[in-house]
Design a protein around this motif. Structure first.
Motif, PDB file in Angstrom:
ATOM      1  N   ASN A  89       0.815  -1.219   0.000  1.00 61.10           N
ATOM      2  CA  ASN A  89       0.000   0.000   0.000  1.00 61.10           C
ATOM      3  C   ASN A  89       0.844   1.262   0.000  1.00 61.10           C
ATOM      4  N   LEU A  90       2.091   1.147   0.464  1.00 63.28           N
ATOM      5  CA  LEU A  90       3.011   2.295   0.441  1.00 63.28           C
ATOM      6  C   LEU A  90       3.706   2.428  -0.918  1.00 63.28           C
ATOM      7  N   SER A  91       3.204   1.655  -1.896  1.00 62.11           N
ATOM      8  CA  SER A  91       3.714   1.670  -3.270  1.00 62.11           C
ATOM      9  C   SER A  91       5.120   1.094  -3.373  1.00 62.11           C
ATOM     10  N   VAL A  92       5.499   0.278  -2.389  1.00 63.88           N
ATOM     11  CA  VAL A  92       6.741  -0.474  -2.507  1.00 63.88           C
ATOM     12  C   VAL A  92       6.474  -1.651  -3.429  1.00 63.88           C
ATOM     13  N   ARG A  93       7.351  -1.844  -4.400  1.00 67.91           N
ATOM     14  CA  ARG A  93       7.180  -2.964  -5.313  1.00 67.91           C
ATOM     15  C   ARG A  93       7.115  -4.271  -4.515  1.00 67.91           C
ATOM     16  N   PRO A  94       6.158  -5.179  -4.826  1.00 69.21           N
ATOM     17  CA  PRO A  94       6.054  -6.424  -4.052  1.00 69.21           C
ATOM     18  C   PRO A  94       7.375  -7.163  -3.888  1.00 69.21           C
ATOM     19  N   LEU A  95       8.177  -7.259  -4.944  1.00 69.15           N
ATOM     20  CA  LEU A  95       9.447  -7.961  -4.817  1.00 69.15           C
ATOM     21  C   LEU A  95      10.382  -7.228  -3.859  1.00 69.15           C
ATOM     22  N   ASP A  96      10.372  -5.906  -3.890  1.00 74.63           N
ATOM     23  CA  ASP A  96      11.196  -5.139  -2.955  1.00 74.63           C
ATOM     24  C   ASP A  96      10.713  -5.324  -1.522  1.00 74.63           C
ATOM     25  N   ALA A  97       9.397  -5.441  -1.345  1.00 74.89           N
ATOM     26  CA  ALA A  97       8.847  -5.686  -0.010  1.00 74.89           C
ATOM     27  C   ALA A  97       9.330  -7.029   0.521  1.00 74.89           C
ATOM     28  N   ILE A  98       9.319  -8.051  -0.334  1.00 74.08           N
ATOM     29  CA  ILE A  98       9.801  -9.377   0.064  1.00 74.08           C
ATOM     30  C   ILE A  98      11.273  -9.317   0.435  1.00 74.08           C
ATOM     31  N   ASN A  99      12.063  -8.614  -0.380  1.00 72.61           N
ATOM     32  CA  ASN A  99      13.499  -8.520  -0.112  1.00 72.61           C
ATOM     33  C   ASN A  99      13.787  -7.780   1.189  1.00 72.61           C
ATOM     34  N   LEU A 100      12.976  -6.762   1.474  1.00 73.41           N
ATOM     35  CA  LEU A 100      13.150  -6.036   2.737  1.00 73.41           C
ATOM     36  C   LEU A 100      12.913  -6.979   3.918  1.00 73.41           C
ATOM     37  N   ILE A 101      11.855  -7.773   3.843  1.00 79.62           N
ATOM     38  CA  ILE A 101      11.554  -8.728   4.911  1.00 79.62           C
ATOM     39  C   ILE A 101      12.631  -9.807   4.989  1.00 79.62           C
ATOM     40  N   ARG A 102      13.088 -10.294   3.843  1.00 78.42           N
ATOM     41  CA  ARG A 102      14.155 -11.303   3.813  1.00 78.42           C
ATOM     42  C   ARG A 102      15.403 -10.787   4.525  1.00 78.42           C
ATOM     43  N   ASN A 103      15.775  -9.559   4.220  1.00 76.00           N
ATOM     44  CA  ASN A 103      16.968  -8.985   4.847  1.00 76.00           C
ATOM     45  C   ASN A 103      16.774  -8.847   6.352  1.00 76.00           C
ATOM     46  N   MET A 104      15.587  -8.427   6.763  1.00 79.36           N
ATOM     47  CA  MET A 104      15.306  -8.248   8.183  1.00 79.36           C
ATOM     48  C   MET A 104      15.399  -9.574   8.934  1.00 79.36           C
ATOM     49  N   LEU A 105      14.972 -10.670   8.271  1.00 78.28           N
ATOM     50  CA  LEU A 105      14.925 -11.977   8.915  1.00 78.28           C
ATOM     51  C   LEU A 105      16.119 -12.856   8.559  1.00 78.28           C
ATOM     52  N   LYS A 106      17.083 -12.277   7.820  1.00 82.00           N
ATOM     53  CA  LYS A 106      18.315 -12.996   7.454  1.00 82.00           C
ATOM     54  C   LYS A 106      18.031 -14.269   6.664  1.00 82.00           C
ATOM     55  N   VAL A 107      17.172 -14.144   5.664  1.00 81.92           N
ATOM     56  CA  VAL A 107      16.836 -15.249   4.762  1.00 81.92           C
ATOM     57  C   VAL A 107      17.606 -15.055   3.463  1.00 81.92           C
ATOM     58  N   ASP A 108      18.492 -15.987   3.134  1.00 78.64           N
ATOM     59  CA  ASP A 108      19.332 -15.857   1.946  1.00 78.64           C
ATOM     60  C   ASP A 108      18.652 -16.327   0.667  1.00 78.64           C
ATOM     61  N   VAL A 109      17.853 -17.378   0.749  1.00 79.72           N
ATOM     62  CA  VAL A 109      17.195 -17.923  -0.443  1.00 79.72           C
ATOM     63  C   VAL A 109      16.300 -16.849  -1.056  1.00 79.72           C
ATOM     64  N   ARG A 110      16.364 -16.722  -2.358  1.00 79.62           N
ATOM     65  CA  ARG A 110      15.582 -15.698  -3.061  1.00 79.62           C
ATOM     66  C   ARG A 110      14.129 -16.167  -3.205  1.00 79.62           C
ATOM     67  N   ILE A 111      13.200 -15.248  -2.973  1.00 85.13           N
ATOM     68  CA  ILE A 111      11.771 -15.553  -3.090  1.00 85.13           C
ATOM     69  C   ILE A 111      11.141 -14.517  -4.014  1.00 85.13           C
ATOM     70  N   VAL A 112      10.505 -15.008  -5.065  1.00 81.89           N
ATOM     71  CA  VAL A 112       9.967 -14.137  -6.110  1.00 81.89           C
ATOM     72  C   VAL A 112       8.492 -14.471  -6.340  1.00 81.89           C
ATOM     73  N   PRO A 113       7.602 -13.478  -6.295  1.00 79.69           N
ATOM     74  CA  PRO A 113       6.201 -13.777  -6.613  1.00 79.69           C
ATOM     75  C   PRO A 113       6.059 -14.098  -8.096  1.00 79.69           C
ATOM     76  N   MET A 114       5.146 -14.998  -8.425  1.00 79.83           N
ATOM     77  CA  MET A 114       4.961 -15.361  -9.838  1.00 79.83           C
ATOM     78  C   MET A 114       4.567 -14.138 -10.660  1.00 79.83           C
ATOM     79  N   SER A 115       3.805 -13.232 -10.041  1.00 81.40           N
ATOM     80  CA  SER A 115       3.411 -11.971 -10.677  1.00 81.40           C
ATOM     81  C   SER A 115       3.250 -10.934  -9.584  1.00 81.40           C
TER      82      SER A 115
END
Length: 296
Positions: free
Chosen positions: A103-129
């Motif tokens: 809702n803050l207009s952060v790209r969904p993939l960027d939102a996922i990457n922000l959470i991944r970095n916060m939680l120290k998750v190395d595996v890449r996660i990409v939405p299908m769309s």
């Protein structure tokens, strides 16, 4: 390990099943990519979509949860589920966090990457769309329904699945597939977790044209219900291959032997179940069989 640094692996599917595979691929770090279904319309995810719109976040959150290696206040927040009798009851805070970023207009993939970095998750996660869409199904009797939950409840056998509206795949997903040394389909709910990404032409074409990758299908350990439960393994494999045209599945991995399919597919039988939950894949056993296939 050299294997983890030299090979790129892509896994495609939905929450629980894909999460188990990604947990098994954790040693590959950023060389492993999960392409996550975004069409769920049930539970907390469905309620959020009904009032806020956007893609379904539940499967992505589930995958991230299974990859968290260091428990922390941040991970406890992300996994927290509200209880009580109010409107927040049943909502998962991780879903709400991802929705807020959207809702803050952060790209969904960027939102996922922000959470991944916060939680120290190395595996890449990409939405299908990154665009909202719903799964639709057509039965042999001509009944058409919309929404994953409705698809799962259909009494008739299905002849067709579609996405409504048609949406583009993320470029990062198609690039990961085109560069992969192995592409893994399943386990998970066949019609509502595995098939939606394969309905995107860009993803299907990326699989079809990567002839160097080993294409692996992993069976479920427990039977499904609804239309998927009435499908044979042969039908499921044919539905997958129809999506990416002439490309054949190289290996089918499961706990049950399928001698009737041996002339059509290379079926590998392995013990895969978790010792304490027979319906769930064991991460270590999955890791071993996947790495075995890569070495071959």
């Amino acid at each position: 390990m050299t294997l983890h640094r030299s090979y790129k692996v892509v896994a495609i599917g939905g929450g629980h099943g894909l999460g188990r595979v990604l947990a098994a691929l954790k040693s590959f770090g950023e060389n492993a990519t999960g392409i996550v279904t975004t069409t769920d319309n049930g539970g907390s995810t469905g309620r959020i979509r009904n009032c806020q719109g956007g893609i379904a976040w539940g499967d992505t959150r589930n995958c991230i949860n299974q990859l968290i290696t260091e428990p922390s206040i941040s991970s406890m927040m992300f996994e927290y589920r509200f209880k009580g009798s109010g409107e927040l009851n049943g909502h998962n805070l991780g879903n709400l966090m991802l929705t807020a970023l959207d809702n803050l207009s952060v790209r969904p993939l960027d939102a996922i990457n922000l959470i991944r970095n916060m939680l120290k998750v190395d595996v890449r996660i990409v939405p299908m769309s990154e665009h909202p869409s719903d799964l639709t199904a057509l039965s042999k009797e001509g009944l058409r329904v919309t929404g994953e939950t409705n698809v799962d409840e259909m009494e008739g056998d299905l002849i067709r699945l579609d996405l409504e509206p048609e949406v583009p795949a993320t470029k990062e997903a198609t690039l990961a597939i085109s560069e992969a040394d192995a592409i893994i389909l399943g386990p998970g709910s066949f019609l509502t977790s595995l098939m939606p990404p394969l309905l995107l032409p860009e993803i299907a074409n990326a699989i079809a044209t990567n002839h160097n990758a080993k294409l692996i299908f992993i069976e479920n350990l427990s039977p499904e219900f609804g239309p998927a439960g009435r499908m044979s393994l042969k039908q499921k494999l044919e539905w997958c291959e129809r999506s990416f045209r002439a490309r054949k599945i190289d290996v089918v991995i499961g706990e049950t032997a399928h001698p009737e399919l041996d002339t059509l597919w290379n079926c590998v039988t392995r013990e895969l179940a978790s010792p304490n939950r027979a319906w769930r894949h064991d991460r270590t056993k999955l890791q071993e069989v996947i790495e075995e296939q890569l070495r071959q």
